[in-house]
Design a protein around this motif. Structure first.
Motif, PDB file in Angstrom:
ATOM      1  N   ASN A 292     -21.609  -4.499  -7.753  1.00  0.00           N
ATOM      2  CA  ASN A 292     -22.410  -4.109  -7.268  1.00  0.00           C
ATOM      3  C   ASN A 292     -22.685  -2.975  -7.899  1.00  0.00           C
ATOM      4  O   ASN A 292     -23.912  -2.027  -7.538  1.00  0.00           O
ATOM      5  CB  ASN A 292     -20.915  -3.130  -5.920  1.00  0.00           C
ATOM      6  CG  ASN A 292     -20.335  -4.869  -5.721  1.00  0.00           C
ATOM      7  OD1 ASN A 292     -21.366  -5.494  -5.014  1.00  0.00           O
ATOM      8  ND2 ASN A 292     -19.671  -5.215  -5.397  1.00  0.00           N
ATOM      9  N   SER A 293     -22.013  -2.488  -8.876  1.00  0.00           N
ATOM     10  CA  SER A 293     -22.659  -1.439  -9.768  1.00  0.00           C
ATOM     11  C   SER A 293     -23.892  -0.952 -10.248  1.00  0.00           C
ATOM     12  O   SER A 293     -25.042  -0.843 -10.235  1.00  0.00           O
ATOM     13  CB  SER A 293     -21.983  -0.649 -10.396  1.00  0.00           C
ATOM     14  OG  SER A 293     -20.400  -0.336 -10.109  1.00  0.00           O
ATOM     15  N   MET A 294     -24.258  -2.656 -11.246  1.00  0.00           N
ATOM     16  CA  MET A 294     -25.208  -2.997 -11.235  1.00  0.00           C
ATOM     17  C   MET A 294     -26.568  -3.489 -10.572  1.00  0.00           C
ATOM     18  O   MET A 294     -27.279  -2.706 -10.194  1.00  0.00           O
ATOM     19  CB  MET A 294     -25.219  -4.333 -12.212  1.00  0.00           C
ATOM     20  CG  MET A 294     -26.503  -4.992 -13.006  1.00  0.00           C
ATOM     21  SD  MET A 294     -27.084  -3.705 -13.993  1.00  0.00           S
ATOM     22  CE  MET A 294     -25.737  -4.199 -15.467  1.00  0.00           C
ATOM     23  N   ILE A 295     -26.321  -3.984  -8.797  1.00  0.00           N
ATOM     24  CA  ILE A 295     -27.111  -3.959  -8.246  1.00  0.00           C
ATOM     25  C   ILE A 295     -27.524  -2.896  -7.753  1.00  0.00           C
ATOM     26  O   ILE A 295     -29.122  -2.031  -7.629  1.00  0.00           O
ATOM     27  CB  ILE A 295     -26.781  -4.352  -6.926  1.00  0.00           C
ATOM     28  CG1 ILE A 295     -26.632  -6.006  -6.963  1.00  0.00           C
ATOM     29  CG2 ILE A 295     -27.520  -4.130  -5.858  1.00  0.00           C
ATOM     30  CD1 ILE A 295     -25.670  -6.952  -6.250  1.00  0.00           C
ATOM     31  N   VAL A 296     -26.665  -1.878  -7.423  1.00  0.00           N
ATOM     32  CA  VAL A 296     -27.076   0.005  -6.564  1.00  0.00           C
ATOM     33  C   VAL A 296     -27.961   0.634  -7.837  1.00  0.00           C
ATOM     34  O   VAL A 296     -28.659   1.682  -7.456  1.00  0.00           O
ATOM     35  CB  VAL A 296     -25.580   0.507  -6.582  1.00  0.00           C
ATOM     36  CG1 VAL A 296     -25.724   2.125  -6.398  1.00  0.00           C
ATOM     37  CG2 VAL A 296     -24.929   0.284  -5.008  1.00  0.00           C
ATOM     38  N   THR A 297     -27.224   0.450  -9.184  1.00  0.00           N
ATOM     39  CA  THR A 297     -27.877   1.621 -10.775  1.00  0.00           C
ATOM     40  C   THR A 297     -29.474   0.754 -10.880  1.00  0.00           C
ATOM     41  O   THR A 297     -30.278   1.542 -10.545  1.00  0.00           O
ATOM     42  CB  THR A 297     -27.491   0.883 -11.655  1.00  0.00           C
ATOM     43  OG1 THR A 297     -26.345   1.308 -11.733  1.00  0.00           O
ATOM     44  CG2 THR A 297     -28.111   1.845 -12.366  1.00  0.00           C
ATOM     45  N   VAL A 298     -29.424  -0.435 -10.782  1.00  0.00           N
ATOM     46  CA  VAL A 298     -31.144  -0.835 -11.234  1.00  0.00           C
ATOM     47  C   VAL A 298     -32.410  -1.039  -9.917  1.00  0.00           C
ATOM     48  O   VAL A 298     -33.136  -0.410  -9.877  1.00  0.00           O
ATOM     49  CB  VAL A 298     -31.094  -2.085 -11.293  1.00  0.00           C
ATOM     50  CG1 VAL A 298     -32.683  -2.905 -11.656  1.00  0.00           C
ATOM     51  CG2 VAL A 298     -30.383  -2.480 -12.641  1.00  0.00           C
ATOM     52  N   ALA A 299     -31.437  -1.101  -8.863  1.00  0.00           N
ATOM     53  CA  ALA A 299     -32.243  -0.851  -7.916  1.00  0.00           C
ATOM     54  C   ALA A 299     -32.788   0.480  -7.197  1.00  0.00           C
ATOM     55  O   ALA A 299     -33.768   0.695  -7.034  1.00  0.00           O
ATOM     56  CB  ALA A 299     -31.549  -1.372  -6.180  1.00  0.00           C
TER      57      ALA A 299
ATOM     58  N   ALA B 196     -17.182  -1.661 -18.730  1.00  0.00           N
ATOM     59  CA  ALA B 196     -17.078  -0.601 -17.868  1.00  0.00           C
ATOM     60  C   ALA B 196     -18.905   0.072 -18.584  1.00  0.00           C
ATOM     61  O   ALA B 196     -20.119   0.144 -18.681  1.00  0.00           O
ATOM     62  CB  ALA B 196     -17.766   0.032 -17.103  1.00  0.00           C
ATOM     63  N   ILE B 197     -18.147   0.278 -19.860  1.00  0.00           N
ATOM     64  CA  ILE B 197     -19.472   0.812 -20.455  1.00  0.00           C
ATOM     65  C   ILE B 197     -20.626  -0.447 -21.309  1.00  0.00           C
ATOM     66  O   ILE B 197     -21.575   0.865 -21.762  1.00  0.00           O
ATOM     67  CB  ILE B 197     -18.876   1.377 -22.270  1.00  0.00           C
ATOM     68  CG1 ILE B 197     -17.431   2.656 -21.467  1.00  0.00           C
ATOM     69  CG2 ILE B 197     -19.639   1.433 -23.085  1.00  0.00           C
ATOM     70  CD1 ILE B 197     -16.888   2.844 -22.714  1.00  0.00           C
ATOM     71  N   LEU B 198     -20.218  -1.070 -21.159  1.00  0.00           N
ATOM     72  CA  LEU B 198     -21.211  -2.453 -22.107  1.00  0.00           C
ATOM     73  C   LEU B 198     -22.709  -2.417 -21.143  1.00  0.00           C
ATOM     74  O   LEU B 198     -23.688  -2.095 -22.205  1.00  0.00           O
ATOM     75  CB  LEU B 198     -20.709  -3.536 -22.903  1.00  0.00           C
ATOM     76  CG  LEU B 198     -21.541  -4.497 -23.038  1.00  0.00           C
ATOM     77  CD1 LEU B 198     -21.737  -3.926 -23.990  1.00  0.00           C
ATOM     78  CD2 LEU B 198     -20.710  -5.859 -22.849  1.00  0.00           C
ATOM     79  N   PRO B 199     -22.554  -2.530 -20.299  1.00  0.00           N
ATOM     80  CA  PRO B 199     -23.780  -2.735 -19.507  1.00  0.00           C
ATOM     81  C   PRO B 199     -24.679  -1.402 -19.738  1.00  0.00           C
ATOM     82  O   PRO B 199     -25.516  -1.438 -19.716  1.00  0.00           O
ATOM     83  CB  PRO B 199     -23.746  -2.959 -17.956  1.00  0.00           C
ATOM     84  CG  PRO B 199     -21.992  -2.608 -17.801  1.00  0.00           C
ATOM     85  CD  PRO B 199     -21.392  -2.550 -19.353  1.00  0.00           C
ATOM     86  N   VAL B 200     -23.802   0.332 -19.535  1.00  0.00           N
ATOM     87  CA  VAL B 200     -24.522   1.026 -19.097  1.00  0.00           C
ATOM     88  C   VAL B 200     -25.120   1.500 -20.682  1.00  0.00           C
ATOM     89  O   VAL B 200     -26.143   2.285 -21.142  1.00  0.00           O
ATOM     90  CB  VAL B 200     -23.989   2.347 -18.598  1.00  0.00           C
ATOM     91  CG1 VAL B 200     -22.770   2.927 -19.980  1.00  0.00           C
ATOM     92  CG2 VAL B 200     -25.002   3.340 -18.401  1.00  0.00           C
ATOM     93  N   MET B 201     -24.668   0.707 -21.842  1.00  0.00           N
ATOM     94  CA  MET B 201     -25.129   0.866 -23.028  1.00  0.00           C
ATOM     95  C   MET B 201     -25.837  -0.040 -23.270  1.00  0.00           C
ATOM     96  O   MET B 201     -27.446   0.491 -24.040  1.00  0.00           O
ATOM     97  CB  MET B 201     -23.734   0.820 -24.200  1.00  0.00           C
ATOM     98  CG  MET B 201     -22.924   1.959 -23.795  1.00  0.00           C
ATOM     99  SD  MET B 201     -22.970   3.202 -24.994  1.00  0.00           S
ATOM    100  CE  MET B 201     -23.701   2.894 -26.462  1.00  0.00           C
TER     101      MET B 201
END
Length: 279
Positions: free
Chosen positions: A76-83, A254-259
């Motif tokens: 969910n976080s990835m979808i919201v952030t990328v979109a 949670a830090i890994l994808p945002v990095m």
């Protein structure tokens, strides 16, 4: 000649400064990461020490995987952030191009109106936003978060990108028009490649607040199937007892994808700082 000789020195100084700032910024990440592999007593006894044979434990990660649907929260976080970043960059660039390229009545007022969005926090309108989402049936949906974050990021995107687009050569755009290119082709094929460093800057500025936000996911999408990673991690924080092993483990994951996203966008950002933004 003096300018040509100074450029390598300026580039080296910029790289050194960026490396220094990166190391300073990564130190809290390092502390969180090493403590996620330590027992609770070791975390409070010596938070800066590396885990050893006596203090090493994976209990925090085991707890994260057992309680809640961590992978759903991550998705969910990835979808919201990328979109959100896609819509902010697309609509922000289009609006900035219109303000920078075309002169029309109200151009200045429109720019000032959009700039006000930078100074006025969107959280002031939380009640009105919630009422709007309830009336449109978007509560407990990822679209509610995407729309709010897009509205939050557009003012800054338009402000930054419009300044860069004013520096794009008029001769280049006029040459494209003479060759019969449409305005959309000029925008996507000529202008956007020249302002990629600015777009990377906008992406970096918007990415971290979106990923780490707790307020709007708690208000607009608190359901289990729409929880973001930040909201899902709150299950380990109680009023009287906090599972610090699980909290630090969840934060580490949670830090890994945002990095990774930061590295992708920061390459363009660093290239723009060291070699000049728009030529």
């Amino acid at each position: 000649m003096s300018t040509a000789r100074a450029n390598p020195l300026n580039s080296m100084a910029a790289h050194v400064a960026l490396i220094t700032y990166t190391l300073i910024a990564l130190f809290p990440v390092f502390v969180i990461l090493i403590n996620s592999f330590k027992t609770r007593k070791a975390i409070f006894r010596d938070p800066l020490a590396l885990p050893d044979g006596d203090t090493f434990t994976m209990i925090g990660y085991q707890t994260v995987m057992k309680q809640g649907d961590f992978f759903l929260y991550f998705q969910n976080s990835m979808i919201v952030t990328v979109a959100t970043l896609f819509f902010v960059l697309l609509f922000g660039a289009m609006a900035a191009f219109a303000l920078a390229e075309y002169r029309f009545k109200g151009n200045l007022l429109m720019g000032l109106y959009l700039a006000l969005g930078i100074m006025i926090p969107i959280r002031i309108g939380t009640v009105a936003i919630l009422e709007m989402m309830v009336s449109t049936g978007l509560v407990n949906s990822l679209w509610a978060l995407i729309l709010v974050y897009t509205a939050q990021g557009l003012p800054l995107a338009v402000f930054i990108l419009s300044e860069f687009m004013r520096q794009v050569s008029e001769d280049l755009k006029n040459a494209g028009r003479i060759d019969g290119l449409s305005e959309y082709t000029i925008f996507f094929r000529l202008v956007l490649p020249l302002v990629r460093p600015a777009m990377a800057t906008v992406a970096v500025f918007n990415m971290i607040p979106i990923w780490n936000d707790l307020w709007f996911p708690l208000i607009l999408a608190p359901a289990e199937e729409t929880k973001t990673l930040t909201l899902g991690s709150q299950v380990f924080i109680g009023q009287f007892v906090t599972d610090w092993n699980a909290v630090l483990s969840a934060l580490s994951l949670a830090i890994l994808p945002v990095m990774i996203l930061y590295v992708i966008f920061s390459r363009q950002l660093i290239r723009g700082i060291t070699s000049g933004a728009v030529k």
